[in-house]
Design an enzyme around this catalytic site. Structure first.
Site, PDB file in Angstrom:
ATOM      1  CG  ASP A   1      -1.965  -1.096   1.184  1.00  0.00           C
ATOM      2  OD1 ASP A   1      -2.444  -1.406   0.082  1.00  0.00           O
ATOM      3  OD2 ASP A   1      -2.320  -1.622   2.249  1.00  0.00           O
TER       4      ASP A   1
ATOM      5  CG  ASP B   1      -6.728  -1.450  -1.733  1.00  0.00           C
ATOM      6  OD1 ASP B   1      -6.972  -2.632  -2.037  1.00  0.00           O
ATOM      7  OD2 ASP B   1      -5.852  -1.130  -0.904  1.00  0.00           O
TER       8      ASP B   1
END
Length: 175
Positions: free
Chosen positions: A129, A143
């Site tokens: 991330d 995402d």
């Protein structure tokens, strides 16, 4: 005699929808997966890039959404998320011929996001991330695809429900 509609170029719009779905999903997944190593390289250590509303900051998620299940064995998470991804892809593939274009793109983004996260996790047992807002857990491009895709599918369903539920009648064409 055929009941399939045909565009002026002689192609079925159902094939066109499936082609757009496949290309959008493949290109989007490729972009998300190509960004992962770049983020790892440039954001490693304590490197952080402030872009105003969002900062680029490296983080890893060994669980699923919001780190849920982060204590489960990674093989279980990979298997379950891969199974869910395949299920969604099959459902999308079967439903997009009758779906609105908004839903076709939405399903493509959902499949791209889910598949990208599965591949990323399969490489090192965690998802990379890099988008950090300060008020939301750190996330990645995949995402974002999942969220935007879900919104597009819901919007498509809302438009469908306001339009009415009468199916379109296709009459046979006599030649």
């Amino acid at each position: 005699m055929s009941t399939d509609k045909v565009t002026p170029n002689g192609k079925s719009p159902y094939r066109t929808r499936r082609a757009v779905f496949a290309m959008t999903a493949l290109i989007s997944a490729f972009v998300a997966l190509a960004i992962e190593p770049v983020a790892r390289k440039h954001l490693s250590g304590s490197n952080e890039i402030d872009l105003g509303v969002v900062r680029l900051r490296l983080a890893y998620n060994s669980g699923v959404a919001f780190s849920l299940g982060d204590r489960l064995p990674s093989a279980i998470i990979i298997a379950l998320t891969a199974l869910v991804t395949v299920g969604i892809a099959v459902y999308a593939w079967r439903s997009i011929p009758q779906s609105r274009w908004v839903a076709v793109i939405g399903f493509a983004l959902i499949v791209a996001g889910a598949a990208s996260n599965v591949v990323d996790r399969a490489l090192d047992e965690r998802v990379t991330d890099y988008f950090h807002t300060g008020w939301w857990p750190t996330f990645n491009l995949a995402d974002t695809y999942l969220t935007c895709g879900f919104i597009l599918v819901v919007v498509s369903l809302l438009f469908e429900s306001t339009r009415g539920s009468e199916p379109e009648i296709q009459r046979p064409q006599f030649e």
